[in-house]
Enzyme design. Sequence first.
Site, PDB file in Angstrom:
ATOM      1  N   GLU A 213      25.683  -4.885   5.368  1.00 49.74           N
ATOM      2  CA  GLU A 213      27.125  -5.008   5.586  1.00 49.74           C
ATOM      3  C   GLU A 213      27.627  -3.834   6.408  1.00 49.74           C
ATOM      4  OE1 GLU A 213      25.363  -4.902   2.835  1.00 49.74           O
ATOM      5  OE2 GLU A 213      26.411  -5.736   1.106  1.00 49.74           O
TER       6      GLU A 213
ATOM      7  N   ALA B 110      -8.268  -0.743   3.016  1.00 48.55           N
ATOM      8  CA  ALA B 110      -8.865  -0.615   4.351  1.00 48.55           C
ATOM      9  C   ALA B 110     -10.290  -1.107   4.205  1.00 48.55           C
ATOM     10  CB  ALA B 110      -8.839   0.830   4.833  1.00 48.55           C
TER      11      ALA B 110
ATOM     12  N   ALA C  45     -23.054   1.337   1.593  1.00 49.02           N
ATOM     13  CA  ALA C  45     -23.823   1.366   0.341  1.00 49.02           C
ATOM     14  C   ALA C  45     -24.004   2.785  -0.194  1.00 49.02           C
ATOM     15  CB  ALA C  45     -25.183   0.689   0.553  1.00 49.02           C
TER      16      ALA C  45
ATOM     17  N   SER D 222     -17.256   6.431   3.733  1.00 53.73           N
ATOM     18  CA  SER D 222     -16.120   5.536   3.980  1.00 53.73           C
ATOM     19  C   SER D 222     -15.100   6.157   4.932  1.00 53.73           C
ATOM     20  CB  SER D 222     -15.419   5.224   2.663  1.00 53.73           C
ATOM     21  OG  SER D 222     -14.880   6.417   2.125  1.00 53.73           O
TER      22      SER D 222
ATOM     23  N   TRP E  29     -14.387   6.775   8.151  1.00 53.44           N
ATOM     24  CA  TRP E  29     -13.750   6.246   9.364  1.00 53.44           C
ATOM     25  C   TRP E  29     -14.025   4.761   9.557  1.00 53.44           C
ATOM     26  CZ3 TRP E  29     -10.774  10.145   9.976  1.00 53.44           C
ATOM     27  CH2 TRP E  29     -11.231  11.451   9.849  1.00 53.44           C
TER      28      TRP E  29
ATOM     29  N   ARG F 288       3.559  14.333   4.391  1.00 54.27           N
ATOM     30  CA  ARG F 288       4.223  15.081   5.459  1.00 54.27           C
ATOM     31  C   ARG F 288       3.520  16.420   5.630  1.00 54.27           C
ATOM     32  NH1 ARG F 288       7.453  12.551   2.116  1.00 54.27           N
ATOM     33  NH2 ARG F 288       8.853  10.959   2.897  1.00 54.27           N
TER      34      ARG F 288
ATOM     35  N   GLU G  55      -3.332   3.366  -3.545  1.00 56.34           N
ATOM     36  CA  GLU G  55      -4.266   3.582  -2.420  1.00 56.34           C
ATOM     37  C   GLU G  55      -5.711   3.285  -2.757  1.00 56.34           C
ATOM     38  OE1 GLU G  55      -4.175   6.847   0.058  1.00 56.34           O
ATOM     39  OE2 GLU G  55      -2.300   6.118   0.918  1.00 56.34           O
TER      40      GLU G  55
ATOM     41  N   GLY H  57      -9.029   3.762  -6.021  1.00 55.63           N
ATOM     42  CA  GLY H  57     -10.119   3.024  -5.396  1.00 55.63           C
ATOM     43  C   GLY H  57     -10.092   1.539  -5.728  1.00 55.63           C
TER      44      GLY H  57
HETATM   45  C1  AOF Z   1      23.723  -4.016  -0.268  1.00 55.59           C
HETATM   46  N1  AOF Z   1      23.332  -4.210   1.014  1.00 55.59           N
HETATM   47  O1  AOF Z   1      21.789  -4.150   2.622  1.00 55.59           O
HETATM   48  C2  AOF Z   1      21.122  -3.578   0.441  1.00 55.59           C
HETATM   49  C3  AOF Z   1      21.517  -3.432  -0.901  1.00 55.59           C
HETATM   50  O2  AOF Z   1      19.714   3.677  -2.190  1.00 55.59           O
HETATM   51  P1  AOF Z   1      20.598   2.712  -1.497  1.00 55.59           P
HETATM   52  O3  AOF Z   1      21.958   3.255  -1.195  1.00 55.59           O
HETATM   53  O4  AOF Z   1      19.961   2.153  -0.222  1.00 55.59           O
HETATM   54  O5  AOF Z   1      20.853   1.490  -2.476  1.00 55.59           O
HETATM   55  C4  AOF Z   1      19.776   0.646  -2.770  1.00 55.59           C
HETATM   56  C5  AOF Z   1      20.204  -0.465  -3.702  1.00 55.59           C
HETATM   57  O6  AOF Z   1      21.299  -1.206  -3.141  1.00 55.59           O
HETATM   58  C6  AOF Z   1      19.081  -1.462  -3.859  1.00 55.59           C
HETATM   59  O7  AOF Z   1      18.234  -1.125  -4.912  1.00 55.59           O
HETATM   60  C7  AOF Z   1      19.839  -2.744  -4.113  1.00 55.59           C
HETATM   61  O8  AOF Z   1      20.313  -2.815  -5.461  1.00 55.59           O
HETATM   62  C8  AOF Z   1      21.014  -2.597  -3.176  1.00 55.59           C
HETATM   63  N2  AOF Z   1      20.633  -3.066  -1.852  1.00 55.59           N
HETATM   64  N3  AOF Z   1      22.814  -3.684  -1.228  1.00 55.59           N
HETATM   65  O9  AOF Z   1      24.921  -4.112  -0.559  1.00 55.59           O
HETATM   66  C9  AOF Z   1      22.081  -4.000   1.429  1.00 55.59           C
HETATM   67  N4  AOF Z   1      19.838  -3.313   0.832  1.00 55.59           N
HETATM   68 ZN    ZN Z   2      25.325  -1.639  -0.072  1.00 59.74          ZN
END
Ligand code: AOF
Ligand code: ZN
Length: 361
Positions: free
Chosen positions: A64, A168, A178, A182, A184, A221, A277, A279
């Site tokens: 939105e 992967a 065997a 693993s 690469w 990171r 991830e 094993g």
């Molecule tokens: C909406 N519109 O496009 C989405 C919603 O951590 P935030 O702020 O991104 O909030 C995540 C939560 O909001 C998510 O767990 C779900 O309940 C809702 N997602 N709500 O109005 C959106 N992606």
């Molecule tokens: Zn929202």
Amino acid sequence: MEVQAAFLLPDATGLTHEQAMRAALEYAAHGSRGATPLVGAVLLPPGSGPIVGFHAGAGTAHAEAASLDFAQANGVDTRGATMVVTLEPCSHTGRTGPCTQRIIDAGIAHTVIATADPNPAARGGADVLRAAGIAVTTGVLSAEAQALNSRWLQAVRAGRPFITCKIAQSIDGCSAAADGTSQWITGEEARSHAHGIRAKVDAIAVGIGTALADNPRLSARPETAAVTSQPIPVVIGRRPLPPESHLAQNPRTITAETIDEALTKLKAAGVEHLLVEGGPRLVGSFIGRGLADELLVYQAPVLLGDGLRSTTGLSVTTLLDAHAFTLDAASAAHPNPQVLGADVLLRLTPAEKGHHVHRNH
Ligand code: AOF
Ligand code: ZN
């Protein structure tokens, strides 16, 4: 590929609410699965064409907000407009602010919603909008909207994180030769893609066997990044971690003897997206228990013969017991399958019950 999260819907004037919802559902699939659901919105301003917005993934603008940002940046008058959205607008401040307030501030007259948000932190937006004097219609294409996020909805209702499992493997389904080598199997591009997935999750789990064999750090990171911006390392199994291992030295590491214990601890720690991830036994256990909401398979063009299988412990004795998956939706931003150098990535979601592999009629 970067995509713009909002744009003017071409050749689309006079859309019905259902047609607008179909468009919103289609563009919702351009986002990336994880801690947050896939959501699309189509804003229908009285004086201009429809503006579609979608939620690209956790941490980015909600659908939105994306459509309203675009309208406001382009001088479109949103007063009296209809907002058509695939999920109930949130009423909370999470990583971003409440969509209900954006909708109220924009002077929207009518909000059309496909399905309710069950997330205890975010739900209740429809009531907030009604209380602000906005007309609210619910249930338009709700089955489609629920199907789009069926696994995210299940995870939220079960009070556990959304779970991505990563494999992967060679074309013959091995994740190591065997002798256990693993390092690469997949190439540089696949490995850097996988690293990008690590960077977007809240926690990364390995089995104790992998922790003992590889002494991993499970960081995403550079070591210089703030410690709290790293995913939380998780080790699952009954054997203890050696005190000198990297994971034992990390005060944020969560240990658990079982998957259930791990999920309870992770939920309590606020983890909304878990990457498993390896094993092979741990991944097999998550899949076997129906806990893999998303399965990422990095497939390398090599054969490893009698190597170590990429999943173990799945008790499949006949085809009817197979764990069936389907390819998740593809978009310009997320082709599926996706070629990564010499390798191929498949993004899979569990097939609905009753949808099985019946290839021989
Ligand atoms: C909406 N519109 O496009 C989405 C919603 O951590 P935030 O702020 O991104 O909030 C995540 C939560 O909001 C998510 O767990 C779900 O309940 C809702 N997602 N709500 O109005 C959106 N992606
Ligand atoms: Zn929202």
